[in-house]
Design a protein around this motif. Structure first.
Motif, mmCIF file in Angstrom:
data_model
loop_
_atom_site.group_PDB
_atom_site.id
_atom_site.type_symbol
_atom_site.label_atom_id
_atom_site.label_comp_id
_atom_site.label_asym_id
_atom_site.label_seq_id
_atom_site.Cartn_x
_atom_site.Cartn_y
_atom_site.Cartn_z
ATOM 1 N N GLY A 1 -9.863 4.769 -1.058
ATOM 2 C CA GLY A 1 -11.146 5.411 -0.854
ATOM 3 C C GLY A 1 -11.205 6.806 -1.464
ATOM 4 N N PRO A 2 -12.331 7.492 -1.297
ATOM 5 C CA PRO A 2 -12.509 8.815 -1.920
ATOM 6 C C PRO A 2 -11.610 9.894 -1.341
ATOM 7 C CG PRO A 2 -14.333 8.306 -0.458
ATOM 8 C CD PRO A 2 -13.528 7.051 -0.575
ATOM 9 N N ARG B 1 0.815 -1.216 0.000
ATOM 10 C CA ARG B 1 0.000 0.000 0.000
ATOM 11 C C ARG B 1 0.849 1.266 0.000
ATOM 12 N NH1 ARG B 1 -5.322 -0.868 1.320
ATOM 13 N NH2 ARG B 1 -5.545 1.233 2.157
ATOM 14 N N ASN B 2 1.940 1.262 0.746
ATOM 15 C CA ASN B 2 2.782 2.461 0.791
ATOM 16 C C ASN B 2 3.400 2.754 -0.570
ATOM 17 O OD1 ASN B 2 2.282 2.905 3.527
ATOM 18 N ND2 ASN B 2 4.010 1.632 4.172
ATOM 19 N N LEU B 3 3.858 1.713 -1.231
ATOM 20 C CA LEU B 3 4.391 1.878 -2.587
ATOM 21 C C LEU B 3 3.328 2.463 -3.504
ATOM 22 C CD1 LEU B 3 6.430 1.365 -4.918
ATOM 23 C CD2 LEU B 3 5.397 -0.919 -5.121
ATOM 24 N N MET B 4 2.136 1.880 -3.474
ATOM 25 C CA MET B 4 1.081 2.324 -4.374
ATOM 26 C C MET B 4 0.622 3.741 -4.042
ATOM 27 S SD MET B 4 1.130 -0.202 -6.328
ATOM 28 C CE MET B 4 -0.104 0.433 -7.470
ATOM 29 N N ALA B 5 0.600 4.083 -2.764
ATOM 30 C CA ALA B 5 0.226 5.449 -2.379
ATOM 31 C C ALA B 5 1.228 6.445 -2.958
ATOM 32 C CB ALA B 5 0.166 5.578 -0.858
ATOM 33 N N THR C 1 -6.188 1.802 -13.186
ATOM 34 C CA THR C 1 -5.542 2.603 -12.143
ATOM 35 C C THR C 1 -6.559 3.418 -11.354
ATOM 36 O OG1 THR C 1 -5.048 4.333 -13.784
ATOM 37 C CG2 THR C 1 -3.304 2.730 -13.302
ATOM 38 N N GLY C 2 -7.629 3.860 -12.021
ATOM 39 C CA GLY C 2 -8.669 4.589 -11.311
ATOM 40 C C GLY C 2 -9.384 3.704 -10.310
ATOM 41 N N VAL C 3 -9.764 2.501 -10.743
ATOM 42 C CA VAL C 3 -10.411 1.540 -9.845
ATOM 43 C C VAL C 3 -9.470 1.175 -8.707
ATOM 44 C CG1 VAL C 3 -11.294 -0.827 -9.665
ATOM 45 C CG2 VAL C 3 -11.941 0.599 -11.611
ATOM 46 N N LEU C 4 -8.217 0.929 -9.050
ATOM 47 C CA LEU C 4 -7.221 0.539 -8.053
ATOM 48 C C LEU C 4 -7.044 1.620 -6.993
ATOM 49 C CD1 LEU C 4 -5.113 -1.562 -7.236
ATOM 50 C CD2 LEU C 4 -3.516 -0.484 -8.825
ATOM 51 N N THR C 5 -6.954 2.867 -7.417
ATOM 52 C CA THR C 5 -6.753 3.969 -6.472
ATOM 53 C C THR C 5 -7.936 4.108 -5.520
ATOM 54 O OG1 THR C 5 -5.432 5.169 -8.107
ATOM 55 C CG2 THR C 5 -6.284 6.436 -6.260
ATOM 56 N N LYS C 6 -9.139 4.094 -6.064
ATOM 57 C CA LYS C 6 -10.317 4.262 -5.212
ATOM 58 C C LYS C 6 -10.528 3.048 -4.316
ATOM 59 C CE LYS C 6 -15.031 5.986 -5.184
ATOM 60 N NZ LYS C 6 -16.144 6.538 -5.988
ATOM 61 N N TRP C 7 -10.261 1.851 -4.851
ATOM 62 C CA TRP C 7 -10.422 0.637 -4.055
ATOM 63 C C TRP C 7 -9.442 0.620 -2.880
ATOM 64 C CZ3 TRP C 7 -6.904 -3.698 -3.831
ATOM 65 C CH2 TRP C 7 -7.400 -4.793 -3.100
ATOM 66 N N LEU C 8 -8.204 1.007 -3.132
ATOM 67 C CA LEU C 8 -7.179 0.955 -2.087
ATOM 68 C C LEU C 8 -7.332 2.054 -1.050
ATOM 69 C CD1 LEU C 8 -3.732 0.238 -3.806
ATOM 70 C CD2 LEU C 8 -4.885 -1.169 -2.098
ATOM 71 N N ASP D 1 -6.959 7.891 1.645
ATOM 72 C CA ASP D 1 -6.476 7.546 2.985
ATOM 73 C C ASP D 1 -5.651 6.268 2.908
ATOM 74 O OD1 ASP D 1 -6.081 6.926 5.627
ATOM 75 O OD2 ASP D 1 -8.206 6.706 6.134
ATOM 76 N N VAL D 2 -4.371 6.349 3.307
ATOM 77 C CA VAL D 2 -3.482 5.183 3.250
ATOM 78 C C VAL D 2 -4.012 4.047 4.114
ATOM 79 C CG1 VAL D 2 -1.138 4.347 3.693
ATOM 80 C CG2 VAL D 2 -1.473 6.628 2.762
ATOM 81 N N ASP D 3 -4.731 4.368 5.175
ATOM 82 C CA ASP D 3 -5.243 3.349 6.095
ATOM 83 C C ASP D 3 -6.656 2.880 5.746
ATOM 84 O OD1 ASP D 3 -2.940 3.347 7.755
ATOM 85 O OD2 ASP D 3 -3.624 5.224 8.661
ATOM 86 N N TYR D 4 -7.159 3.314 4.610
ATOM 87 C CA TYR D 4 -8.512 2.928 4.193
ATOM 88 C C TYR D 4 -8.606 1.411 4.036
ATOM 89 C CZ TYR D 4 -12.695 2.714 1.197
ATOM 90 O OH TYR D 4 -13.926 2.436 0.657
ATOM 91 N N GLU D 5 -9.720 0.842 4.514
ATOM 92 C CA GLU D 5 -9.950 -0.590 4.374
ATOM 93 C C GLU D 5 -10.870 -0.835 3.189
ATOM 94 O OE1 GLU D 5 -8.756 -3.213 5.916
ATOM 95 O OE2 GLU D 5 -7.483 -2.078 7.296
ATOM 96 N N PRO D 6 -10.405 -1.532 2.154
ATOM 97 C CA PRO D 6 -11.248 -1.785 0.984
ATOM 98 C C PRO D 6 -12.550 -2.489 1.353
ATOM 99 C CG PRO D 6 -8.968 -2.342 0.507
ATOM 100 C CD PRO D 6 -9.044 -2.075 1.983
ATOM 101 N N VAL D 7 -13.612 -2.078 0.685
ATOM 102 C CA VAL D 7 -14.928 -2.667 0.934
ATOM 103 C C VAL D 7 -15.024 -4.055 0.308
ATOM 104 C CG1 VAL D 7 -17.414 -2.393 0.555
ATOM 105 C CG2 VAL D 7 -15.995 -0.384 1.048
#
Length: 215
Positions: free
Chosen positions: A185-186, A113-117, A176-183, A189-195
């Motif tokens: 959230g809107p 997650r940190n890499l992707m953020a 990448t858009g789906v990936l960003t929002k999934w990881l 947030d790096v700590d966001y928990e995917p739904v």
């Protein structure tokens, strides 16, 4: 496997433990604070090493960030290339293969997650050389997907497009858009928990993808 940790190669003479610790610490700080707001003193403190140790491995923050980005690029491309088609198949085979590829990609992203953020969000405000390295990641990412699409066309699984690059560009933008929002959230947030799970979001994305590619 702990989320937010860049999966690095096993420890060798080339990847000493302290260098790995510095990379992990820097990546988390870059993801949370951004490149410019992260100081080398914070990195060494988080890694539990001296400033001299940092300069033993890196010339500076910029070089460290570029190495992190390049390492991430290689791993992302490796994940995509694992889905390279060797044999023809039905549309259902294509959708299933794409879903598997995207599941692997999304799982990798969630584990790193940190890499992707940093690649998707925080790296945009870095120094020019770091931004350029981040851009190269997404160029390589798109080329890897293009290779897969061209292979599917070669096998007769997709029609011969006159605008492959454009379609792949749209496809990668979707992913990448789906990936960003999934990881994240809107609110990014790096700590966001995917739904949804990685496989759930991958399967839905694959179905949507092939509706677009097949017309």
């Amino acid at each position: 496997m702990m989320k937010g940790v860049l999966i690095l190669p096993s420890q060798t003479n080339e990847e000493p433990q302290r260098e790995q610790e510095l990379r992990q610490a820097a990546l988390e700080l870059f993801a949370r604070k951004g490149y410019h707001n992260t100081k080398i003193s914070e990195v060494v403190k988080a890694a539990g090493v001296s400033q001299g140790t940092f300069y033993w491995y890196f010339d500076g923050k910029e070089q460290m960030a570029i190495r992190l980005v390049e390492n991430g690029r290689d791993k992302l491309v490796e994940v995509i290339e694992q889905g390279y088609r060797k044999h023809a198949g039905s549309v259902d085979d294509m959708v299933n293969s794409s879903a598997n590829l995207l599941t692997n990609l999304f799982e990798f992203a969630n584990e790193n997650r940190n890499l992707m953020a940093f690649l998707l969000i925080k790296g945009q405000g870095a120094d020019p050389k770091v931004r350029s390295a981040v851009s190269e990641v997404w160029i390589a990412f798109e080329e890897a997907f293009k290779k897969n699409v061209l292979r599917a066309i070669e096998l007769g699984m997709l029609p011969q497009f006159t605008d492959v690059s454009l379609r792949v560009n749209i496809l990668v933008s979707l992913i990448t858009g789906v990936l960003t929002k999934w990881l994240f959230g809107p609110l990014h947030d790096v700590d966001y928990e995917p739904v949804y799970t990685a496989s759930q979001i991958a399967e839905e994305t694959a179905r949507f993808e092939f509706r677009g590619l097949l017309g």
